[in-house]
Design a protein around this motif. Structure first.
Motif, PDB file in Angstrom:
ATOM      1  N   ARG A 194      31.022  64.804  25.892  1.00  0.00           N
ATOM      2  CA  ARG A 194      31.709  64.241  26.249  1.00  0.00           C
ATOM      3  C   ARG A 194      33.598  64.550  25.719  1.00  0.00           C
ATOM      4  NH1 ARG A 194      30.254  64.050  29.453  1.00  0.00           N
ATOM      5  NH2 ARG A 194      32.110  65.351  30.693  1.00  0.00           N
ATOM      6  N   CYS A 195      33.257  65.770  24.667  1.00  0.00           N
ATOM      7  CA  CYS A 195      34.207  66.478  24.016  1.00  0.00           C
ATOM      8  C   CYS A 195      35.537  66.633  24.382  1.00  0.00           C
ATOM      9  CB  CYS A 195      34.167  66.558  22.708  1.00  0.00           C
ATOM     10  SG  CYS A 195      35.123  66.559  21.428  1.00  0.00           S
ATOM     11  N   HIS A 196      36.662  66.567  24.439  1.00  0.00           N
ATOM     12  CA  HIS A 196      37.750  67.451  25.648  1.00  0.00           C
ATOM     13  C   HIS A 196      38.770  67.712  24.292  1.00  0.00           C
ATOM     14  CE1 HIS A 196      35.252  66.667  28.781  1.00  0.00           C
ATOM     15  NE2 HIS A 196      36.260  65.675  28.476  1.00  0.00           N
ATOM     16  N   PHE A 197      38.242  67.888  22.870  1.00  0.00           N
ATOM     17  CA  PHE A 197      39.800  68.401  22.680  1.00  0.00           C
ATOM     18  C   PHE A 197      40.892  67.992  22.061  1.00  0.00           C
ATOM     19  CE2 PHE A 197      40.176  70.397  18.164  1.00  0.00           C
ATOM     20  CZ  PHE A 197      41.821  71.011  18.292  1.00  0.00           C
ATOM     21  N   SER A 198      40.881  66.424  22.316  1.00  0.00           N
ATOM     22  CA  SER A 198      41.897  65.623  21.978  1.00  0.00           C
ATOM     23  C   SER A 198      42.893  65.890  20.912  1.00  0.00           C
ATOM     24  CB  SER A 198      42.008  64.349  22.805  1.00  0.00           C
ATOM     25  OG  SER A 198      41.716  63.497  22.705  1.00  0.00           O
TER      26      SER A 198
END
Lengths: 115, 249, 130
Positions: B204-208
């Motif tokens: 769920r992580c998208h590197f914001s």
């Protein structure tokens, strides 16, 4: 709790990897497509130009790969956004993704062969 | 005597409002100093958490002008104004975003700790070791920064995904998982990857990368989670091709 | 958390950094725009099936200044998504995560140059006649 649930959900890492791979493909596909379609005035979008391009098997292959890549990348991105919003029905969303993706790709490829 | 205005969100989910308090400051005054001043001199019903006053216990995190900070280590002079009132700088204080709100500046950390516990935050060995487990300075350097986490919860408050998906494991738990995976004394990497590689886990992580911006200890959970993703992907592909249920040899 | 609150928080840009949460939000929004455009594009291509007159009208629309302006806007959206996306591909493999701010602005500069180049190529073709 939905996390730590059944670990059969191996679609995620595969989906992640292909999202990145199609992203890189698309830098190439879109680069070629945008320049070809827009930097030569109308000469590449006249009917004759399009029809003759689609006769060439290499161009056909290019466009098929392009359609598959961009449909996958876009719809997987949308699937990611939906999951990010906390909607829990993961299996249903994945199934919907496959259905829409296959229909879109099928229509795109059908267009390629029938223009 | 210099003064600032603390605009504090008071109340609970049923009834709440912003209330302004005038706080005298001098060089080096922290937001926590200001909160203690308000509670001791103006309004003793103000609820907030704090303990060590030195950025090591993780109690005092809250939203300062929409960004999560640990108030004991945030100097008022370093915080930009969120508007002015009567010529005085206004600082807005709200409870940590994305956590269940209990009252005033206090939120519920139960879920945060449950998620942390779920990734097995301890050294796992196949057998009880005999003697010491050796670790060189180079091996320690690989994960040492990640050990500095004080569980303040600022990273989770900053994460856009944690704020829209309450089931997401969150940067703190995921960085902790990587901390143990990167520890040469640990043999439980696959067990942890099986837990973390989940639709609500590292995918769920998208590197914001807001988590790394918020972390007061420079743990950089964002980088750790990307490395965790690579570990998890390799783990999952191995699992698909070997068919093992938990990836263990 | 209800869907409405989740969506509101997803869009909440306050407190986010430009190279962090704002870049993330724009990446998502530009992605959605491009996905929508994909279906619009397929629809337009279906026009080719009819051939002949309707396609001549279509070509005339494509040449018109408002359409070209929209096209250039679309290129901007695509170049943002692509430039930020290239950074993200590196980041998700663990490369360059420690220098996020620098990496982001370098990619934005490259994307801007690419967009300006394409806009120039398009503009010269249409000012000079197709």
């Amino acid at each position: 709790m939905a996390y730590n649930q059944s670990l059969k959900e191996t679609m995620e890492p595969i989906a992640w990897l292909f999202q990145l791979i199609t992203a890189l493909f698309m830098v190439f596909f879109l680069g070629v497509h945008l320049v070809l379609m827009h930097a030569y005035g109308l000469s590449n979008i006249l009917i004759q130009a399009i029809l003759s391009r689609l006769q060439d098997p290499w161009w056909k292959a290019f466009y098929i790969a392009f359609v598959v890549s961009i449909t996958y990348h876009g719809l997987n991105g949308l699937r990611g956004i939906i999951l990010d919003l906390g909607i829990k029905k993961v299996k249903a969303i994945n199934a919907l993704f496959w259905i829409v993706a296959i229909i879109t790709i099928a229509y795109g490829i059908w267009l390629l062969f029938n223009i | 005597m210099d003064k600032v205005i603390f605009r504090i969100k008071r109340g609970n989910t049923e009834k709440w409002e912003y209330r302004d308090y005038e706080v005298p400051i001098e060089k080096g005054t922290t937001i926590l100093d200001g909160l203690y001043y308000i509670r001791d001199n103006i309004d003793h019903t103000l609820s907030f958490r704090a303990s060590c006053r030195m950025e090591v216990c993780g109690s005092c995190a809250m939203m300062v002008n929409n960004f999560p900070r640990t108030t004991c280590s945030t100097q008022i002079a370093n915080v930009k104004s969120d508007g002015t009132k009567n010529g005085l700088k206004v600082i807005k204080l709200e409870p940590l975003s994305g956590y269940p709100w209990i009252r005033d500046l206090v939120v519920d950390f139960d879920d945060f700790f449950k998620k942390h516990e779920s990734i097995k935050p301890y050294i796992i060995r196949k057998e009880t070791p005999e003697g010491q487990l050796l670790q060189s300075p180079e091996q320690l350097a690989k994960y040492k920064q990640l050990t500095l986490c004080i569980k303040c919860g600022a990273c989770v408050a900053a994460c856009p995904i944690s704020n829209s998906d309450p089931l997401y494991l969150g940067p703190a738990a995921l960085a902790a998982a990587y901390r143990f995976n990167a520890d040469n004394r640990d043999e439980g990497k696959n067990k942890r990857l099986a837990i973390v590689s989940d639709p609500e886990g590292c995918w769920r992580c998208h590197f914001s990368a807001e988590c790394s911006e918020a972390c007061p200890k420079d743990v950089d959970p964002a980088s750790a989670i990307q490395k965790l993703k690579v570990q998890a992907a390799v783990f999952e592909f191995k699992r698909i091709f070997t068919g093992r249920k938990d990836g263990e040899k | 958390m209800g869907l409405k609150e989740a969506f509101k928080n997803w869009l909440d840009y306050r407190g986010r950094h430009i190279h962090g949460g704002i870049a993330y939000l724009f990446h998502r929004l530009t992605g959605l725009i491009i996905l929508l455009y994909l279906y619009v594009h397929f629809g337009a291509l279906s026009q080719l099936l009819n051939g002949g007159e309707s396609y001549k009208n279509f070509l005339a629309t494509v040449e018109s200044p408002p359409f070209v302006a929209l096209d250039i806007l679309l290129f901007f959206v695509i170049f943002y998504h692509g430039a930020n996306g290239i950074r993200l591909v590196f980041n998700e493999f663990g490369i360059g995560t420690k220098k996020n701010k620098l990496f982001f602005w370098v990619m934005m500069a490259l994307g801007l140059i690419g967009w300006l180049l394409l806009t120039y190529l398009v503009a010269t073709k249409f000012i000079g006649g197709g």
